[in-house]
Design a protein around this motif. Structure first.
Motif, PDB file in Angstrom:
ATOM      1  N   ALA A  73       1.004  -1.295   0.073  1.00  0.00           N
ATOM      2  CA  ALA A  73      -0.032   0.091   0.136  1.00  0.00           C
ATOM      3  C   ALA A  73       0.945   1.192  -0.151  1.00  0.00           C
ATOM      4  N   TYR A  76       2.307   1.735  -3.440  1.00  0.00           N
ATOM      5  CA  TYR A  76       1.407   2.433  -4.585  1.00  0.00           C
ATOM      6  C   TYR A  76       1.125   3.884  -4.120  1.00  0.00           C
ATOM      7  N   VAL A 120      -3.060  -9.285  -6.061  1.00  0.00           N
ATOM      8  CA  VAL A 120      -4.469  -9.057  -5.675  1.00  0.00           C
ATOM      9  C   VAL A 120      -4.263  -7.497  -4.834  1.00  0.00           C
ATOM     10  N   ARG A 121      -3.336  -7.505  -4.083  1.00  0.00           N
ATOM     11  CA  ARG A 121      -3.080  -6.310  -3.491  1.00  0.00           C
ATOM     12  C   ARG A 121      -2.611  -5.047  -4.219  1.00  0.00           C
ATOM     13  N   SER A 122      -1.709  -5.507  -5.272  1.00  0.00           N
ATOM     14  CA  SER A 122      -1.165  -4.609  -6.058  1.00  0.00           C
ATOM     15  C   SER A 122      -2.417  -4.149  -7.031  1.00  0.00           C
ATOM     16  N   VAL A 123      -3.014  -4.912  -7.686  1.00  0.00           N
ATOM     17  CA  VAL A 123      -4.121  -4.388  -8.184  1.00  0.00           C
ATOM     18  C   VAL A 123      -5.343  -3.660  -7.546  1.00  0.00           C
ATOM     19  N   ARG A 124      -5.431  -3.907  -6.267  1.00  0.00           N
ATOM     20  CA  ARG A 124      -6.415  -3.081  -5.717  1.00  0.00           C
ATOM     21  C   ARG A 124      -5.661  -1.641  -5.401  1.00  0.00           C
ATOM     22  N   ALA A 125      -4.485  -1.758  -5.078  1.00  0.00           N
ATOM     23  CA  ALA A 125      -3.784  -0.351  -4.891  1.00  0.00           C
ATOM     24  C   ALA A 125      -3.969   0.330  -6.257  1.00  0.00           C
ATOM     25  N   LEU A 127      -5.695   0.112  -8.874  1.00  0.00           N
ATOM     26  CA  LEU A 127      -6.861   0.519  -9.895  1.00  0.00           C
ATOM     27  C   LEU A 127      -7.381   1.749 -10.025  1.00  0.00           C
ATOM     28  N   LEU A 170     -10.425 -11.207 -13.793  1.00  0.00           N
ATOM     29  CA  LEU A 170     -10.507  -9.559 -13.702  1.00  0.00           C
ATOM     30  C   LEU A 170     -10.660  -8.944 -14.983  1.00  0.00           C
TER      31      LEU A 170
END
Length: 267
Positions: A73, A76, A120-125, A127, A170
Protein backbone atom coordinates in the motif's frame (compact mmCIF):
# COMPACT_ATOMS: atom_id res chain seq x y z
CA UNK A 1 6.68 -1.06 -34.41
CA UNK A 2 5.63 1.80 -32.14
CA UNK A 3 4.02 0.28 -29.05
CA UNK A 4 2.55 3.59 -27.94
CA UNK A 5 4.39 3.55 -24.62
CA UNK A 6 6.13 6.91 -24.92
CA UNK A 7 5.41 8.86 -21.73
CA UNK A 8 3.31 6.05 -20.26
CA UNK A 9 3.53 5.37 -16.53
CA UNK A 10 4.27 1.77 -15.60
CA UNK A 11 4.83 -0.24 -12.42
CA UNK A 12 6.85 -3.47 -12.50
CA UNK A 13 6.81 -5.50 -9.31
CA UNK A 14 9.87 -7.67 -8.81
CA UNK A 15 11.54 -5.34 -11.30
CA UNK A 16 15.05 -5.32 -9.89
CA UNK A 17 16.23 -8.69 -11.26
CA UNK A 18 15.63 -11.39 -13.85
CA UNK A 19 12.50 -11.26 -15.97
CA UNK A 20 11.12 -8.27 -14.07
CA UNK A 21 14.24 -6.23 -14.81
CA UNK A 22 14.21 -7.24 -18.47
CA UNK A 23 10.58 -6.10 -18.67
CA UNK A 24 11.38 -2.80 -16.95
CA UNK A 25 14.30 -2.17 -19.30
CA UNK A 26 12.13 -2.90 -22.33
CA UNK A 27 9.48 -0.49 -21.09
CA UNK A 28 12.20 2.12 -20.60
CA UNK A 29 13.52 1.55 -24.10
CA UNK A 30 9.99 2.22 -25.38
CA UNK A 31 9.98 5.59 -23.61
CA UNK A 32 7.83 4.69 -20.60
CA UNK A 33 8.29 6.04 -17.11
CA UNK A 34 8.95 3.07 -14.89
CA UNK A 35 8.46 2.41 -11.19
CA UNK A 36 10.16 -0.76 -9.97
CA UNK A 37 9.19 -2.42 -6.70
CA UNK A 38 11.41 -4.92 -4.89
CA UNK A 39 12.89 -5.39 -1.44
CA UNK A 40 16.65 -4.99 -1.92
CA UNK A 41 17.79 -1.37 -2.03
CA UNK A 42 21.14 -2.15 -3.68
CA UNK A 43 19.50 -4.22 -6.43
CA UNK A 44 16.89 -1.48 -6.93
CA UNK A 45 19.57 1.16 -7.38
CA UNK A 46 21.40 -0.98 -9.93
CA UNK A 47 18.14 -1.70 -11.76
CA UNK A 48 17.18 1.98 -11.84
CA UNK A 49 20.52 2.82 -13.45
CA UNK A 50 20.00 0.17 -16.14
CA UNK A 51 16.41 1.25 -16.84
CA UNK A 52 17.50 4.88 -17.24
CA UNK A 53 20.32 3.79 -19.55
CA UNK A 54 17.75 1.90 -21.63
CA UNK A 55 15.92 5.17 -22.23
CA UNK A 56 13.31 5.62 -19.50
CA UNK A 57 12.66 9.35 -18.94
CA UNK A 58 11.89 8.74 -15.25
CA UNK A 59 12.49 5.85 -12.87
CA UNK A 60 11.08 5.36 -9.38
CA UNK A 61 12.96 2.75 -7.32
CA UNK A 62 10.68 1.72 -4.46
CA UNK A 63 11.67 -0.68 -1.70
CA UNK A 64 8.54 -2.79 -1.18
CA UNK A 65 8.05 -6.10 0.59
CA UNK A 66 5.49 -7.84 -1.61
CA UNK A 67 4.59 -10.19 1.25
CA UNK A 68 3.39 -7.23 3.33
CA UNK A 69 0.03 -5.59 2.66
CA UNK A 70 1.16 -2.39 4.40
CA UNK A 71 4.37 -2.20 2.38
CA UNK A 72 2.50 -2.72 -0.89
CA UNK A 73 0.00 0.00 0.00
CA UNK A 74 2.84 2.39 0.84
CA UNK A 75 4.59 1.64 -2.45
CA UNK A 76 1.54 2.45 -4.53
CA UNK A 77 0.84 5.52 -2.45
CA UNK A 78 4.30 6.76 -3.46
CA UNK A 79 3.47 6.10 -7.12
CA UNK A 80 0.21 7.99 -6.74
CA UNK A 81 1.96 10.93 -5.11
CA UNK A 82 4.53 11.08 -7.91
CA UNK A 83 2.30 10.45 -10.93
CA UNK A 84 -1.38 10.53 -9.99
CA UNK A 85 -2.35 8.07 -12.73
CA UNK A 86 -0.99 4.79 -14.09
CA UNK A 87 -1.18 3.10 -17.48
CA UNK A 88 0.54 -0.21 -16.85
CA UNK A 89 0.87 -2.70 -13.99
CA UNK A 90 3.11 -5.71 -14.59
CA UNK A 91 3.31 -8.13 -11.70
CA UNK A 92 6.21 -10.61 -11.76
CA UNK A 93 6.56 -11.73 -8.14
CA UNK A 94 6.53 -15.42 -7.20
CA UNK A 95 7.20 -17.64 -4.18
CA UNK A 96 9.83 -20.28 -3.52
CA UNK A 97 9.62 -23.99 -4.28
CA UNK A 98 9.61 -27.26 -2.39
CA UNK A 99 8.00 -30.73 -2.37
CA UNK A 100 4.79 -31.38 -0.45
CA UNK A 101 6.39 -33.26 2.46
CA UNK A 102 8.66 -30.33 3.27
CA UNK A 103 5.93 -27.69 3.45
CA UNK A 104 3.99 -26.78 6.57
CA UNK A 105 1.04 -24.39 6.86
CA UNK A 106 3.31 -21.37 7.17
CA UNK A 107 5.03 -22.29 3.90
CA UNK A 108 1.68 -22.59 2.13
CA UNK A 109 0.52 -19.24 3.48
CA UNK A 110 3.81 -17.65 2.38
CA UNK A 111 3.45 -19.14 -1.11
CA UNK A 112 -0.02 -17.68 -1.54
CA UNK A 113 0.97 -14.35 -0.02
CA UNK A 114 3.68 -13.91 -2.65
CA UNK A 115 2.23 -15.92 -5.51
CA UNK A 116 -1.37 -14.68 -5.39
CA UNK A 117 -2.17 -12.11 -2.73
CA UNK A 118 0.66 -9.77 -3.71
CA UNK A 119 -1.02 -9.45 -7.12
CA UNK A 120 -4.46 -8.98 -5.55
CA UNK A 121 -3.09 -6.24 -3.30
CA UNK A 122 -1.18 -4.62 -6.15
CA UNK A 123 -4.23 -4.47 -8.40
CA UNK A 124 -6.38 -3.18 -5.56
CA UNK A 125 -3.91 -0.36 -4.90
CA UNK A 126 -3.24 0.42 -8.56
CA UNK A 127 -6.80 0.30 -9.87
CA UNK A 128 -7.83 3.87 -8.97
CA UNK A 129 -4.72 5.14 -10.81
CA UNK A 130 -5.37 2.89 -13.81
CA UNK A 131 -8.94 4.17 -13.98
CA UNK A 132 -7.67 7.75 -13.83
CA UNK A 133 -5.56 7.25 -16.98
CA UNK A 134 -6.87 7.38 -20.55
CA UNK A 135 -5.82 3.76 -21.12
CA UNK A 136 -4.73 0.88 -18.90
CA UNK A 137 -3.15 -2.57 -19.03
CA UNK A 138 -2.43 -5.26 -16.42
CA UNK A 139 -0.16 -8.24 -17.05
CA UNK A 140 0.66 -10.90 -14.48
CA UNK A 141 3.39 -13.52 -14.74
CA UNK A 142 2.25 -17.01 -13.84
CA UNK A 143 4.20 -20.14 -14.86
CA UNK A 144 3.99 -23.03 -17.31
CA UNK A 145 3.97 -25.37 -14.30
CA UNK A 146 0.24 -24.61 -13.90
CA UNK A 147 -0.20 -26.77 -17.01
CA UNK A 148 2.79 -29.08 -16.56
CA UNK A 149 2.99 -30.17 -12.95
CA UNK A 150 6.17 -30.83 -10.96
CA UNK A 151 6.16 -32.33 -7.43
CA UNK A 152 8.87 -29.89 -6.31
CA UNK A 153 6.66 -26.93 -7.20
CA UNK A 154 3.43 -27.92 -5.48
CA UNK A 155 2.72 -24.73 -3.47
CA UNK A 156 4.36 -22.49 -6.07
CA UNK A 157 2.19 -23.96 -8.82
CA UNK A 158 -1.00 -23.81 -6.75
CA UNK A 159 -0.44 -20.11 -6.05
CA UNK A 160 0.37 -19.40 -9.69
CA UNK A 161 -2.73 -21.28 -10.84
CA UNK A 162 -4.79 -19.08 -8.54
CA UNK A 163 -3.03 -16.04 -9.98
CA UNK A 164 -3.90 -17.11 -13.53
CA UNK A 165 -7.55 -17.61 -12.56
CA UNK A 166 -7.64 -14.24 -10.79
CA UNK A 167 -6.16 -12.56 -13.86
CA UNK A 168 -8.65 -14.08 -16.28
CA UNK A 169 -11.57 -13.23 -14.01
CA UNK A 170 -10.29 -9.66 -13.66
CA UNK A 171 -10.30 -9.25 -17.43
CA UNK A 172 -14.06 -9.83 -17.41
CA UNK A 173 -14.80 -7.06 -14.94
CA UNK A 174 -12.30 -4.51 -16.29
CA UNK A 175 -12.79 -5.10 -20.02
CA UNK A 176 -15.85 -2.83 -20.24
CA UNK A 177 -13.71 -0.06 -18.73
CA UNK A 178 -11.06 -0.45 -21.42
CA UNK A 179 -8.46 -1.94 -19.06
CA UNK A 180 -7.02 -5.05 -20.72
CA UNK A 181 -5.77 -7.84 -18.44
CA UNK A 182 -3.58 -10.76 -19.50
CA UNK A 183 -1.39 -13.47 -18.02
CA UNK A 184 2.01 -14.62 -19.32
CA UNK A 185 3.26 -18.13 -18.45
CA UNK A 186 7.04 -18.34 -18.83
CA UNK A 187 8.71 -21.68 -19.40
CA UNK A 188 12.22 -22.43 -18.18
CA UNK A 189 14.07 -19.12 -18.31
CA UNK A 190 17.80 -18.67 -17.75
CA UNK A 191 18.14 -15.75 -15.37
CA UNK A 192 21.21 -14.81 -13.35
CA UNK A 193 19.64 -16.22 -10.19
CA UNK A 194 18.69 -19.46 -11.96
CA UNK A 195 22.26 -19.86 -13.17
CA UNK A 196 23.74 -19.21 -9.75
CA UNK A 197 21.33 -21.32 -7.70
CA UNK A 198 21.57 -24.38 -9.94
CA UNK A 199 25.21 -24.04 -11.00
CA UNK A 200 26.53 -26.90 -8.88
CA UNK A 201 23.46 -29.09 -9.43
CA UNK A 202 23.75 -28.94 -13.21
CA UNK A 203 27.53 -29.17 -13.12
CA UNK A 204 27.27 -32.45 -11.21
CA UNK A 205 25.38 -33.86 -14.22
CA UNK A 206 27.80 -32.37 -16.73
CA UNK A 207 25.69 -29.36 -17.72
CA UNK A 208 26.34 -25.61 -17.77
CA UNK A 209 23.59 -23.69 -15.96
CA UNK A 210 24.30 -20.58 -18.08
CA UNK A 211 23.80 -22.39 -21.40
CA UNK A 212 20.13 -22.42 -22.50
CA UNK A 213 20.59 -25.65 -24.48
CA UNK A 214 22.27 -27.39 -21.53
CA UNK A 215 19.58 -26.15 -19.18
CA UNK A 216 16.78 -27.58 -21.32
CA UNK A 217 18.63 -30.86 -21.75
CA UNK A 218 18.92 -31.09 -17.96
CA UNK A 219 15.24 -30.21 -17.47
CA UNK A 220 14.21 -32.86 -19.97
CA UNK A 221 16.44 -35.49 -18.37
CA UNK A 222 15.48 -34.62 -14.78
CA UNK A 223 11.77 -33.82 -15.10
CA UNK A 224 10.77 -35.18 -18.51
CA UNK A 225 9.78 -31.69 -19.66
CA UNK A 226 11.20 -30.97 -23.13
CA UNK A 227 10.34 -28.06 -25.41
CA UNK A 228 10.11 -27.90 -29.19
CA UNK A 229 12.86 -25.31 -29.65
CA UNK A 230 15.29 -27.38 -27.59
CA UNK A 231 16.61 -24.64 -25.33
CA UNK A 232 15.59 -22.63 -22.32
CA UNK A 233 14.40 -19.07 -22.78
CA UNK A 234 15.97 -15.72 -21.98
CA UNK A 235 14.50 -12.89 -19.86
CA UNK A 236 14.31 -10.55 -22.84
CA UNK A 237 12.10 -13.05 -24.66
CA UNK A 238 9.59 -12.90 -21.82
CA UNK A 239 9.91 -9.13 -21.84
CA UNK A 240 9.02 -8.82 -25.53
CA UNK A 241 5.72 -10.67 -25.19
CA UNK A 242 4.84 -9.06 -21.88
CA UNK A 243 5.50 -5.49 -22.96
CA UNK A 244 3.42 -5.93 -26.11
CA UNK A 245 0.46 -7.11 -24.02
CA UNK A 246 1.02 -4.15 -21.68
CA UNK A 247 1.20 -1.64 -24.51
CA UNK A 248 -1.30 0.64 -26.15
CA UNK A 249 -0.55 -1.20 -29.41
CA UNK A 250 -2.40 -4.17 -27.93
CA UNK A 251 -5.97 -3.09 -28.33
CA UNK A 252 -7.84 -6.39 -28.44
CA UNK A 253 -6.06 -9.11 -26.48
CA UNK A 254 -7.53 -9.54 -23.01
CA UNK A 255 -8.27 -12.50 -20.76
CA UNK A 256 -5.50 -14.51 -22.44
CA UNK A 257 -3.06 -16.90 -20.80
CA UNK A 258 -0.01 -16.74 -23.06
CA UNK A 259 2.63 -19.48 -22.94
CA UNK A 260 6.15 -18.22 -23.66
CA UNK A 261 7.95 -21.52 -23.26
CA UNK A 262 9.69 -22.58 -26.44
CA UNK A 263 6.84 -24.89 -27.40
CA UNK A 264 5.49 -27.57 -25.10
CA UNK A 265 2.73 -30.14 -25.42
CA UNK A 266 0.61 -29.86 -22.31
CA UNK A 267 -1.42 -32.87 -21.31
Amino acid sequence: MDLGLGGARAVVTGGSKGMGLAIAETLGAEGARVAVMARGVEALESAAHRIRAAGAPEVLALSVDMASADSIAAGYAAVGEAWGSLNVLIHTVGPGAGPFEELDDADWHAAFDLGTMSAVRSVRAALPMLRAADWGRIVTLSAHSIQRQSPRLVAYTASKAALSSFTKNLSKSLGPEGILVNCVCPGTIVTASFTEILKEVLAADGFDSADPHDVMAWVERTYGHPCDIGRAGLPEEIASATVYLASRRNGYVTGATVNVDGGSDFI
